[in-house]
Write a protein that holds these residues in place. Structure first.
Motif: not given
Ligand code: SF4
Length: 435
Positions: A83, A85-87, A89-90, A106-107, A121
């Motif tokens: 992934c 991203n760096r949400c 809420f991850c 983090r797939d 995503t």
């Protein structure tokens, strides 16, 4: 290139001389990049396969494969796409340190979305991936949308380079691909106008969007990135009101509900959970949408299969969120079996008290809940808390935990799965089956 992990006995592959470690390079002149290529390119009946055997010998197989007969190879697992991203809420960012390494991966992989229903995503999907998804008809995909307005989505995913999801979904939909979508709702970011705009955009994609699940943000005591507010009862109720408005429209115009609130939203709002009929084919049950209704239905339907267990004392370990829902279910089980059931609420020692899901309990929690309970004849624990290898999230093994406890302990999905074996003749009891 894909590498063979196992050849099934008696298969075409064995007959050809393919062995473990063989590198499969092309099928009918097309390069094999991963399991999807192998799966789809070998669907033809006439195949020319170029391969390299483990000793370095290059071979070419010409095959006429009888219709419907599998090649009979299992491939080494693919390298998972990570992934970008760096949400805030991850869930993975909310894991404590020191757990086993695979848990931190983090797939974000459309291939796993198609093959296993993992949410992706599509942030790392390029034009050639879109072409591939359409060519191979990888449908339905499970897509983490979170928000369709581009700026809001960049913020939610904490990634300024995230592509425009509406454009991506539109291109895929034009190629015949359908989607189950999810939105993790973060108060202040995508719970108001952004939510309404997102549902409107997804609705505009027509039949391509099969379902949309709204899931409240969940944070643990380790969610160090999260700066927002937790979801509260009022907000959960407002979101459910919006779900219901869209449900009405979807039922009137499409004949199904289309949008669903997760069970947790109902629990947070203090609302009764819908019945199983509400969820149709439970398309998003893995996302916590309809899981309680499904459990209730399975218990009700399974009661007739249970034998009398009069006088048995059975402990049921669960997390705090399910505890309040247990008594009516256990009353049904008591009426059917005569056993006495006791709910044993375990707090999550790994993630902290804000994590109330039964499936995230760890071995230490189970041990603490059941140690010294010599008064119980049996205990049931959430089967979801153990992986395929029989290991809890804290790396303790189920067998090791069970051996320390004074009663037989069984992982159970719906009580019926264990209890129905208790009534069978000696030698085929739940204890011997799961030991
Ligand atoms: S998309 Fe967000 S939530 Fe999912 S793995 Fe990546 S950072 Fe975590």
């Amino acid at each position: 290139m894909v590498r063979v992990a196992r050849v099934l006995p008696g298969s075409i592959a064995e007959e050809l001389g393919i062995v473990q470690g063989t590198e499969l390079r092309t099928v009918n002149g097309r390069e094999l990049k991963d399991f999807l290529d192998w799966e789809f390119l070998t669907a033809d009946e006439e195949l020319v396969i170029e391969a390299s055997l483990p000793d370095g010998e290059d071979v070419e197989y010409e095959i006429e494969r009888p219709e419907g007969e599998a090649m009979g190879v299992e491939l080494e697992p693919p390298t998972v796409r990570r992934c970008a991203n760096r949400c805030e809420f991850c869930f993975i960012e909310g894991l404590p340190k020191g757990l086993r390494k695979p848990l931190y991966i983090r797939d974000d992989d459309y291939r796993l979305s198609f093959a296993y229903g993992n949410f992706a995503t599509l942030s790392n999907v390029k034009e050639h991936d879109v072409a591939r998804i359409i060519e191979y008809r990888l449908s339905p995909l499970y897509v983490s949308v979170h928000a369709t307005p581009w700026e809001a989505r960049k913020k939610l995913l904490n990634n300024p380079r995230v592509p425009n999801i509406v454009a991506q979904l539109t291109a895929l939909a034009e190629g015949g691909i359908q989607f189950h979508c999810q939105m993790v709702i973060v108060p202040g970011l995508n719970d108001g106008d952004v939510l309404e705009a997102s549902l409107g955009d997804l609705w505009s994609l027509g039949e391509a969007v099969i379902s949309v699940a709204l899931v409240p943000v969940g944070v643990t005591q380790f969610s160090h990135l999260y700066t927002g507010k937790p979801m509260d009862a009022d907000n959960a109720a407002r979101i459910l009101a919006r779900v219901e408005a869209w449900e009405d429209r979807a039922l009137a115009e499409r004949g199904d509900r289309w949008v669903y609130g997760s069970d947790e939203l109902y629990l947070l709002a203090g609302r009764d959970l819908p019945t199983a009929q509400h969820y149709g084919d439970f398309a998003q049950i893995e996302n916590g949408v309809g899981a309680v209704a499904s459990l209730r239905e399975r218990v009700t339907n399974g009661l007739g299969r249970l034998a009398r267990l009069d006088g048995r004392r059975i402990g049921v370990v669960t997390g705090t969120s399910m505890a309040a829902l247990m008594p009516p279910l256990l009353d049904q089980l008591t009426a059917a079996t005569g056993a006495h059931f006791e709910v044993i609420v375990a707090e999550n020692s790994l993630f902290g008290p804000t994590t109330t899901t039964a499936g995230l309990l760890v071995g230490a929690d189970i041990q603490r809940a059941l140690t010294g309970r010599h008064d119980l004849d049996m205990a049931l624990i959430p089967a979801e808390s153990i992986n395929e290898g029989g290991v809890f999230l804290d790396d303790s093994s189920f067998i090791a935990v069970r051996e320390e406890l004074p009663m037989p302990v069984f992982p159970s999905y719906d009580f019926i799965d264990v209890l129905e074996l208790e009534g069978e003749p000696a030698g085929s009891s739940a204890q011997s089956t799961t030991a």
